[in-house]
Design a protein around this motif. Structure first.
Motif, PDB file in Angstrom:
ATOM      1  N   ARG A 114     110.595  32.848 -12.223  1.00 40.69           N
ATOM      2  CA  ARG A 114     110.231  33.861 -13.217  1.00 40.69           C
ATOM      3  C   ARG A 114     110.401  33.310 -14.626  1.00 40.69           C
ATOM      4  NH1 ARG A 114     110.252  39.662 -13.631  1.00 40.69           N
ATOM      5  NH2 ARG A 114     110.757  40.347 -15.761  1.00 40.69           N
ATOM      6  N   THR A 115     109.379  33.503 -15.424  1.00 39.68           N
ATOM      7  CA  THR A 115     109.423  33.110 -16.830  1.00 39.68           C
ATOM      8  C   THR A 115     109.135  34.335 -17.685  1.00 39.68           C
ATOM      9  OG1 THR A 115     108.634  30.869 -16.343  1.00 39.68           O
ATOM     10  CG2 THR A 115     108.431  31.638 -18.620  1.00 39.68           C
ATOM     11  N   ASP A 116     109.991  34.579 -18.649  1.00 37.21           N
ATOM     12  CA  ASP A 116     109.691  35.653 -19.581  1.00 37.21           C
ATOM     13  C   ASP A 116     109.996  35.207 -20.999  1.00 37.21           C
ATOM     14  OD1 ASP A 116     112.453  35.883 -19.839  1.00 37.21           O
ATOM     15  OD2 ASP A 116     112.583  37.683 -18.619  1.00 37.21           O
ATOM     16  N   TYR A 117     109.646  36.076 -21.938  1.00 39.54           N
ATOM     17  CA  TYR A 117     109.744  35.742 -23.360  1.00 39.54           C
ATOM     18  C   TYR A 117     110.485  36.858 -24.083  1.00 39.54           C
ATOM     19  CZ  TYR A 117     106.167  32.412 -22.008  1.00 39.54           C
ATOM     20  OH  TYR A 117     105.491  31.403 -21.371  1.00 39.54           O
ATOM     21  N   ARG A 118     111.375  36.446 -24.977  1.00 40.93           N
ATOM     22  CA  ARG A 118     112.178  37.393 -25.744  1.00 40.93           C
ATOM     23  C   ARG A 118     112.102  37.041 -27.220  1.00 40.93           C
ATOM     24  NH1 ARG A 118     113.798  41.439 -22.033  1.00 40.93           N
ATOM     25  NH2 ARG A 118     113.818  40.409 -20.001  1.00 40.93           N
ATOM     26  N   LEU A 119     112.289  38.055 -28.033  1.00 42.64           N
ATOM     27  CA  LEU A 119     112.280  37.837 -29.473  1.00 42.64           C
ATOM     28  C   LEU A 119     113.638  37.332 -29.945  1.00 42.64           C
ATOM     29  CD1 LEU A 119     110.414  41.075 -30.526  1.00 42.64           C
ATOM     30  CD2 LEU A 119     109.497  38.769 -30.607  1.00 42.64           C
ATOM     31  N   THR A 120     113.602  36.448 -30.898  1.00 45.37           N
ATOM     32  CA  THR A 120     114.837  36.020 -31.535  1.00 45.37           C
ATOM     33  C   THR A 120     115.257  37.069 -32.561  1.00 45.37           C
ATOM     34  OG1 THR A 120     113.672  34.860 -33.307  1.00 45.37           O
ATOM     35  CG2 THR A 120     114.145  33.607 -31.284  1.00 45.37           C
ATOM     36  N   GLN A 121     116.435  36.912 -33.126  1.00 47.44           N
ATOM     37  CA  GLN A 121     116.894  37.862 -34.141  1.00 47.44           C
ATOM     38  C   GLN A 121     115.924  37.897 -35.318  1.00 47.44           C
ATOM     39  OE1 GLN A 121     120.914  37.338 -35.544  1.00 47.44           O
ATOM     40  NE2 GLN A 121     120.586  38.643 -37.329  1.00 47.44           N
ATOM     41  N   ALA A 122     115.405  36.728 -35.693  1.00 44.33           N
ATOM     42  CA  ALA A 122     114.465  36.686 -36.821  1.00 44.33           C
ATOM     43  C   ALA A 122     113.248  37.557 -36.548  1.00 44.33           C
ATOM     44  CB  ALA A 122     114.031  35.236 -37.078  1.00 44.33           C
ATOM     45  N   ALA A 123     112.743  37.522 -35.310  1.00 44.69           N
ATOM     46  CA  ALA A 123     111.572  38.336 -34.971  1.00 44.69           C
ATOM     47  C   ALA A 123     111.934  39.808 -34.842  1.00 44.69           C
ATOM     48  CB  ALA A 123     110.947  37.816 -33.674  1.00 44.69           C
ATOM     49  N   GLU A 124     113.117  40.102 -34.288  1.00 47.40           N
ATOM     50  CA  GLU A 124     113.552  41.500 -34.182  1.00 47.40           C
ATOM     51  C   GLU A 124     113.602  42.167 -35.549  1.00 47.40           C
ATOM     52  OE1 GLU A 124     114.103  43.670 -31.956  1.00 47.40           O
ATOM     53  OE2 GLU A 124     114.209  42.574 -30.048  1.00 47.40           O
ATOM     54  N   GLU A 125     113.948  41.390 -36.568  1.00 49.93           N
ATOM     55  CA  GLU A 125     114.033  41.952 -37.912  1.00 49.93           C
ATOM     56  C   GLU A 125     112.662  42.252 -38.509  1.00 49.93           C
ATOM     57  OE1 GLU A 125     116.575  39.516 -40.331  1.00 49.93           O
ATOM     58  OE2 GLU A 125     118.290  39.750 -38.981  1.00 49.93           O
ATOM     59  N   LEU A 126     111.603  41.868 -37.778  1.00 51.13           N
ATOM     60  CA  LEU A 126     110.253  42.220 -38.212  1.00 51.13           C
ATOM     61  C   LEU A 126     109.866  43.630 -37.764  1.00 51.13           C
ATOM     62  CD1 LEU A 126     108.376  38.888 -37.431  1.00 51.13           C
ATOM     63  CD2 LEU A 126     108.769  39.849 -39.701  1.00 51.13           C
ATOM     64  N   ARG A 127     110.695  44.265 -36.934  1.00 50.11           N
ATOM     65  CA  ARG A 127     110.328  45.574 -36.379  1.00 50.11           C
ATOM     66  C   ARG A 127     109.959  46.593 -37.457  1.00 50.11           C
ATOM     67  NH1 ARG A 127     110.989  47.791 -31.400  1.00 50.11           N
ATOM     68  NH2 ARG A 127     112.354  46.076 -30.721  1.00 50.11           N
ATOM     69  N   PRO A 128     110.775  46.804 -38.491  1.00 47.56           N
ATOM     70  CA  PRO A 128     110.380  47.798 -39.502  1.00 47.56           C
ATOM     71  C   PRO A 128     109.107  47.413 -40.245  1.00 47.56           C
ATOM     72  CG  PRO A 128     112.348  46.594 -40.195  1.00 47.56           C
ATOM     73  CD  PRO A 128     112.119  46.255 -38.771  1.00 47.56           C
ATOM     74  N   ILE A 129     108.847  46.114 -40.363  1.00 44.53           N
ATOM     75  CA  ILE A 129     107.614  45.673 -41.021  1.00 44.53           C
ATOM     76  C   ILE A 129     106.410  46.005 -40.159  1.00 44.53           C
ATOM     77  CG2 ILE A 129     106.351  43.639 -41.835  1.00 44.53           C
ATOM     78  CD1 ILE A 129     109.110  42.419 -42.506  1.00 44.53           C
ATOM     79  N   VAL A 130     106.501  45.708 -38.850  1.00 44.57           N
ATOM     80  CA  VAL A 130     105.403  46.021 -37.936  1.00 44.57           C
ATOM     81  C   VAL A 130     105.200  47.529 -37.849  1.00 44.57           C
ATOM     82  CG1 VAL A 130     104.636  45.876 -35.532  1.00 44.57           C
ATOM     83  CG2 VAL A 130     105.701  43.895 -36.615  1.00 44.57           C
ATOM     84  N   ASP A 131     106.284  48.294 -37.777  1.00 42.12           N
ATOM     85  CA  ASP A 131     106.182  49.751 -37.755  1.00 42.12           C
ATOM     86  C   ASP A 131     105.531  50.273 -39.029  1.00 42.12           C
ATOM     87  OD1 ASP A 131     107.337  49.866 -35.271  1.00 42.12           O
ATOM     88  OD2 ASP A 131     109.338  50.410 -36.001  1.00 42.12           O
ATOM     89  N   GLY A 132     105.908  49.680 -40.164  1.00 44.34           N
ATOM     90  CA  GLY A 132     105.321  50.101 -41.433  1.00 44.34           C
ATOM     91  C   GLY A 132     103.841  49.796 -41.509  1.00 44.34           C
ATOM     92  N   LEU A 133     103.435  48.622 -41.016  1.00 42.59           N
ATOM     93  CA  LEU A 133     102.011  48.274 -40.986  1.00 42.59           C
ATOM     94  C   LEU A 133     101.239  49.235 -40.089  1.00 42.59           C
ATOM     95  CD1 LEU A 133     102.111  44.369 -40.801  1.00 42.59           C
ATOM     96  CD2 LEU A 133     101.085  45.737 -42.626  1.00 42.59           C
ATOM     97  N   ALA A 134     101.823  49.592 -38.943  1.00 42.13           N
ATOM     98  CA  ALA A 134     101.159  50.514 -38.028  1.00 42.13           C
ATOM     99  C   ALA A 134     100.970  51.888 -38.672  1.00 42.13           C
ATOM    100  CB  ALA A 134     101.967  50.637 -36.740  1.00 42.13           C
ATOM    101  N   ALA A 135     102.010  52.360 -39.350  1.00 40.12           N
ATOM    102  CA  ALA A 135     101.914  53.660 -40.011  1.00 40.12           C
ATOM    103  C   ALA A 135     100.874  53.620 -41.132  1.00 40.12           C
ATOM    104  CB  ALA A 135     103.280  54.069 -40.559  1.00 40.12           C
ATOM    105  N   TRP A 136     100.887  52.549 -41.901  1.00 39.92           N
ATOM    106  CA  TRP A 136      99.915  52.418 -43.003  1.00 39.92           C
ATOM    107  C   TRP A 136      98.489  52.335 -42.462  1.00 39.92           C
ATOM    108  CZ3 TRP A 136      96.167  49.040 -44.632  1.00 39.92           C
ATOM    109  CH2 TRP A 136      95.737  49.178 -45.965  1.00 39.92           C
ATOM    110  N   GLY A 137      98.299  51.539 -41.400  1.00 40.87           N
ATOM    111  CA  GLY A 137      96.971  51.411 -40.814  1.00 40.87           C
ATOM    112  C   GLY A 137      96.471  52.713 -40.228  1.00 40.87           C
TER     113      GLY A 137
END
Length: 234
Positions: free
Chosen positions: A69-92
């Motif tokens: 089994r191979t899977d992929y996880r976000l690093t802390q740096a990517a997790e900190e992008l969550r509010p940015i991605v959420d903000g882009l989604a809301a704006w879009g």
């Protein structure tokens, strides 16, 4: 990609994030996808080779292998992008209401529905809702819910269907995004629900709308102001 030649943190961040697909891959991982095939379903127009390359992106994704089994996880740096991605989604969702024909994809729509539908509203017994698009291929899809688990099928699973939703893909996409309500689509005869009388009345609640569908849309006045040309200098 080449740099912007600026020390500004925004410029440096965009050197990493501005490549095509990168933020969409991050969006998928933030939404809970961890397997390669799950990620492919979330970005169906991205080539497998490019997806593999993005999953090796500097400091954003870590690969984990356990046996076969191979899977992929976000690093802390990517997790900190969550509010940015959420903000882009809301704006879009608020400001980008116009969709082109190339934006309608039944695979992506049903995959997004499958992972966001609130299963608390569904019966615990196996319940099947069929989706039939009159203008898209594949035209037939089945959502199979049983004991709090939801499966998405593009082939007939062979179970009794409680209700069938028949509509055009753009109509269902706009309902899901929040640009149109279930009630409006039903009253305008843009959508039809057939089946068991009790299930027919519950389908709009069972399927609902995307989590960000409630983002307030701009008023006509706000839209008009956005369309106004910039004032010329004097």
């Amino acid at each position: 990609m080449s740099g912007h030649g600026q020390f500004c943190p925004v410029a440096k961040a965009m050197e990493l994030l501005d490549e095509r697909w990168t933020l969409l891959v991050i969006r998928e991982l933030l939404a809970g996808s961890t397997r390669f095939n799950e990620l492919r379903r979330g970005v169906p127009h991205m080539s497998p080779a490019l997806l593999s390359k993005r999953l090796e992106h500097a400091g954003l994704v870590r690969k984990r292998v356990e046996g076969t089994r191979t899977d992929y996880r976000l690093t802390q740096a990517a997790e900190e992008l969550r509010p940015i991605v959420d903000g882009l989604a809301a704006w879009g969702g608020r400001w980008i209401g116009e969709l082109g024909q190339e934006d309608f994809d039944p695979h992506l729509l049903l995959w997004d529905m499958r992972r966001q539908i609130d299963l608390e509203a569904w019966p615990r017994r196996r319940t099947v809702v069929a989706m039939r698009f009159t203008d898209a291929q594949p035209s037939q899809w089945w959502l199979v819910c049983r004991e709090g688990d939801l499966d998405l099928c593009d082939f007939d699973p062979g179970f009794a269907v409680a209700a069938t939703v028949t509509t055009r893909l753009p109509v269902m996409t706009r309902i899901w995004r929040g640009g149109r309500s279930w009630l409006h689509a039903l009253r305008a005869e843009e959508l039809r629900i057939d089946g068991d009388a009790d299930a027919v009345g519950r389908v709009p609640v069972w399927l609902g709308q995307a989590g960000r569908a409630s983002v307030p849309r701009p008023s006509e006045r706000e839209l008009a102001a956005r369309r106004e040309p910039a004032l010329a200098g004097t």
